[in-house]
Scaffold this motif. Sequence first.
Motif, short mmCIF file in Angstrom:
data_model
loop_
_atom_site.label_atom_id
_atom_site.label_comp_id
_atom_site.label_asym_id
_atom_site.label_seq_id
_atom_site.Cartn_x
_atom_site.Cartn_y
_atom_site.Cartn_z
N SER A 139 0.85 -1.19 0.00
CA SER A 139 0.00 0.00 0.00
C SER A 139 0.89 1.24 0.00
CB SER A 139 -0.87 0.00 1.26
OG SER A 139 -1.32 1.32 1.53
N GLU A 140 0.41 2.33 -0.61
CA GLU A 140 1.16 3.58 -0.56
C GLU A 140 1.31 4.08 0.88
OE1 GLU A 140 -0.70 7.05 -2.31
OE2 GLU A 140 -2.69 6.27 -1.88
N LYS A 141 0.49 3.54 1.80
CA LYS A 141 0.54 3.96 3.20
C LYS A 141 1.41 3.05 4.07
CE LYS A 141 -3.84 6.35 3.04
NZ LYS A 141 -5.22 6.11 2.78
N THR A 142 2.15 2.13 3.44
CA THR A 142 3.02 1.22 4.19
C THR A 142 4.02 2.03 5.01
OG1 THR A 142 2.81 -0.47 2.49
CG2 THR A 142 4.69 -0.67 3.98
N ASP A 153 -2.15 2.41 -5.18
CA ASP A 153 -2.76 3.66 -4.76
C ASP A 153 -3.95 3.34 -3.85
OD1 ASP A 153 -3.63 6.27 -4.64
OD2 ASP A 153 -4.46 6.31 -6.65
N GLU A 154 -3.96 3.89 -2.66
CA GLU A 154 -5.11 3.70 -1.77
C GLU A 154 -6.24 4.61 -2.22
OE1 GLU A 154 -5.71 1.73 0.95
OE2 GLU A 154 -3.82 0.69 0.67
#
Length: 193
Positions: free
Chosen positions: A7-10, A88-89
């Motif tokens: 995830s881009e939020k990793t 992309d989330e």
Amino acid sequence: YQPPPLSEKTLPDAFVVQISALYKVPVIYSIVSGNEKGYFIIDSYTGVIRTKKNLNLEDFPVIFNVQATDSSNPSIFSQVSVKVEVIDENDFPPVFPSSLLEESLEENLPPTQIVQLKAQDNDTGRNGFLTYGILSGDKLKFRIDEATGILYSTTSFDYEEEPRDYQVVIYAEDDGIPEKKRGYCTVVIKIVD
């Protein structure tokens, strides 16, 4: 190696993949190229690759090379490539420019186009791909084109005989991952004499 997409939020220090070389003596693992932006770090003994910092979606996919080196003879080594993709989330819900619209519709018209609704979604790819639908309202008298957002009447109206205004709640839904998001708009349709 192609681990599951991140995830881009990793967050930093997240597990990515473990590299494993079969060899008769212990090997030393290292990232030798392709990691110029420093997103990844490898444990030289276990071969576990982790994230080193927050990920920037625009920089991916990244392909980097890992080397396993004979611990007693550095001239004996093997390399493998690792491809890491980032997804992309779904950050944003669709938004209509106005949450309430009023439209007039003349009586006795055959089924006709009333208004085209257009929502905006600041996500890219399928997270920003929108479809439209009617959440509530008289679904026998109105329909919406799910691709274009055009609201139509499906019948003609009589100013004297029927209600003079209708409320139709429209939604725009994205095709987001991991979950879809919706935005809403209420259209008030006034039947005019």
